[in-house]
Design a protein around this motif. Sequence first.
Motif, PDB file in Angstrom:
ATOM      1  N   LEU A 144       0.835   3.741 -15.400  1.00 27.35           N
ATOM      2  CA  LEU A 144       1.452   3.247 -14.174  1.00 27.35           C
ATOM      3  C   LEU A 144       0.646   3.685 -12.955  1.00 27.35           C
ATOM      4  O   LEU A 144       0.520   2.932 -11.972  1.00 27.35           O
ATOM      5  CB  LEU A 144       2.893   3.760 -14.074  1.00 27.35           C
ATOM      6  N   LEU A 145       0.080   4.880 -13.027  1.00 29.60           N
ATOM      7  CA  LEU A 145      -0.799   5.383 -11.964  1.00 29.60           C
ATOM      8  C   LEU A 145      -2.005   4.462 -11.797  1.00 29.60           C
ATOM      9  O   LEU A 145      -2.373   4.079 -10.679  1.00 29.60           O
ATOM     10  CB  LEU A 145      -1.252   6.802 -12.315  1.00 29.60           C
ATOM     11  N   ASN A 146      -2.609   4.087 -12.917  1.00 33.94           N
ATOM     12  CA  ASN A 146      -3.746   3.162 -12.882  1.00 33.94           C
ATOM     13  C   ASN A 146      -3.335   1.801 -12.324  1.00 33.94           C
ATOM     14  O   ASN A 146      -4.073   1.176 -11.557  1.00 33.94           O
ATOM     15  CB  ASN A 146      -4.322   2.983 -14.293  1.00 33.94           C
ATOM     16  N   LEU A 147      -2.150   1.351 -12.710  1.00 33.32           N
ATOM     17  CA  LEU A 147      -1.648   0.061 -12.229  1.00 33.32           C
ATOM     18  C   LEU A 147      -1.463   0.082 -10.710  1.00 33.32           C
ATOM     19  O   LEU A 147      -1.765  -0.912 -10.025  1.00 33.32           O
ATOM     20  CB  LEU A 147      -0.323  -0.279 -12.919  1.00 33.32           C
ATOM     21  N   SER A 148      -0.985   1.185 -10.183  1.00 28.06           N
ATOM     22  CA  SER A 148      -0.795   1.299  -8.734  1.00 28.06           C
ATOM     23  C   SER A 148      -2.125   1.265  -7.987  1.00 28.06           C
ATOM     24  O   SER A 148      -2.242   0.642  -6.925  1.00 28.06           O
ATOM     25  CB  SER A 148      -0.039   2.589  -8.405  1.00 28.06           C
ATOM     26  N   PHE A 149      -3.146   1.924  -8.535  1.00 27.49           N
ATOM     27  CA  PHE A 149      -4.484   1.831  -7.947  1.00 27.49           C
ATOM     28  C   PHE A 149      -4.971   0.379  -7.941  1.00 27.49           C
ATOM     29  O   PHE A 149      -5.558  -0.100  -6.964  1.00 27.49           O
ATOM     30  CB  PHE A 149      -5.474   2.696  -8.741  1.00 27.49           C
TER      31      PHE A 149
ATOM     32  N   PHE B 237     -10.096  -6.742 -10.481  1.00 25.53           N
ATOM     33  CA  PHE B 237      -8.765  -6.132 -10.500  1.00 25.53           C
ATOM     34  C   PHE B 237      -7.795  -6.953 -11.354  1.00 25.53           C
ATOM     35  O   PHE B 237      -6.954  -6.395 -12.058  1.00 25.53           O
ATOM     36  CB  PHE B 237      -8.226  -5.993  -9.077  1.00 25.53           C
ATOM     37  N   GLY B 238      -7.916  -8.284 -11.293  1.00 24.17           N
ATOM     38  CA  GLY B 238      -7.020  -9.146 -12.072  1.00 24.17           C
ATOM     39  C   GLY B 238      -7.226  -9.008 -13.566  1.00 24.17           C
ATOM     40  O   GLY B 238      -6.257  -8.866 -14.329  1.00 24.17           O
ATOM     41  N   ALA B 239      -8.496  -9.043 -14.010  1.00 21.37           N
ATOM     42  CA  ALA B 239      -8.793  -8.909 -15.438  1.00 21.37           C
ATOM     43  C   ALA B 239      -8.440  -7.517 -15.952  1.00 21.37           C
ATOM     44  O   ALA B 239      -7.948  -7.356 -17.072  1.00 21.37           O
ATOM     45  CB  ALA B 239     -10.280  -9.198 -15.685  1.00 21.37           C
ATOM     46  N   THR B 240      -8.669  -6.502 -15.116  1.00 23.95           N
ATOM     47  CA  THR B 240      -8.304  -5.137 -15.497  1.00 23.95           C
ATOM     48  C   THR B 240      -6.800  -5.015 -15.677  1.00 23.95           C
ATOM     49  O   THR B 240      -6.322  -4.354 -16.607  1.00 23.95           O
ATOM     50  CB  THR B 240      -8.789  -4.126 -14.438  1.00 23.95           C
ATOM     51  N   GLU B 241      -6.038  -5.665 -14.787  1.00 30.66           N
ATOM     52  CA  GLU B 241      -4.575  -5.621 -14.900  1.00 30.66           C
ATOM     53  C   GLU B 241      -4.104  -6.292 -16.183  1.00 30.66           C
ATOM     54  O   GLU B 241      -3.171  -5.814 -16.826  1.00 30.66           O
ATOM     55  CB  GLU B 241      -3.919  -6.287 -13.693  1.00 30.66           C
TER      56      GLU B 241
ATOM     57  N   VAL C 189       0.835  -1.205   0.000  1.00 32.62           N
ATOM     58  CA  VAL C 189       0.000   0.000   0.000  1.00 32.62           C
ATOM     59  C   VAL C 189       0.870   1.255   0.000  1.00 32.62           C
ATOM     60  O   VAL C 189       0.642   2.175  -0.795  1.00 32.62           O
ATOM     61  CB  VAL C 189      -0.957  -0.001   1.219  1.00 32.62           C
ATOM     62  N   LEU C 190       1.886   1.295   0.864  1.00 29.53           N
ATOM     63  CA  LEU C 190       2.750   2.478   0.954  1.00 29.53           C
ATOM     64  C   LEU C 190       3.514   2.731  -0.341  1.00 29.53           C
ATOM     65  O   LEU C 190       3.599   3.877  -0.813  1.00 29.53           O
ATOM     66  CB  LEU C 190       3.734   2.323   2.120  1.00 29.53           C
TER      67      LEU C 190
END
Length: 310
Positions: free
Chosen positions: A61-66, A105-109, A37-38
């Motif tokens: 990358l921002l989206n990936l971190s979310f 989250f998995g399919a989105t990734e 999380v951090l």
Amino acid sequence: MGNETTVNWFILLGFSNVTSYTLLLFAVFLCIYIATVLCNVTIIVIINVDDALHIPMYFFLLNLSFLEIGYTSVTIPKLLENILALDKTISLRACAAQMYFFLFFGATECCLLAVMAYDRYIAICNPLRYPIVMRKRTCIQLAALSWVCGCLVALGHTTFIFRLPFCDSNVINHFFCEIQPVLKLVCGNTYWNEIQIIVAAAFVILMPFMLILLSYIHIISTILKMQSTKSRQKAFSTCSSHLAAVSLFYGTAIFIYIRPKSSYSLNVDKFFSLFYSVITPIFNPIIYTLRNKEVKGALRKTVSKIIPKI
């Protein structure tokens, strides 16, 4: 839920077979969750505050971190609770919700990693057209499409599985409501159900993977044709982080999902599930930070601004 369903709750076994290391497991998973999380929050903050990172690659990358924050928050808090609690039950609805969000989250990734590969393909193979092709509006649309695809896939899978009757054992030999362990508890012959799930998983996992593979065939071909050694090194460095993330995520995901239930080994696959559900989300920010000069530079600038104020 169908009328034939008689199970209203499940028991998540998790890692109850290693009771000697209960406190150690709790401490390890808690540290991983906090670090995940951090690290991902740090990347989100850095990308937002540094104008130099307001480009397509870092937007994705921002989206990936979310995604990674959501990904781990679906599984690890319940895992931590079950490690210490005597009551390891989870309701039918909570199990369905956990499966939905994990698949979401998995399919989105999967889709987002393919979009990131396309971004690198345009940047390296068609650099002059890059500002035109990867406009802000296009990037937002591609990211939104990834999230929508993830939502639809998760909704389809979860609805399909939890409409089947559960009338035998209610013990899930896993640390979360994963598809295959839950499918083992379904009554009757689930052969065609299993085939449909595998086909859908192949579509979600393999299609983005093939797009990534095709993109990198063109990328590597273009890099090898470059005359300057410095240009080749720079091009490889911008792709290496993404390739490492793809290898880690897809390697375990393909092993888990693209095969029949008959070959499923509960204890072995529970261990492999740790890689893409727990380990990958903490490795991704480390991979993208340590191997990326721009992110490291932005991190140093942000820290130097914050420390004097403290």
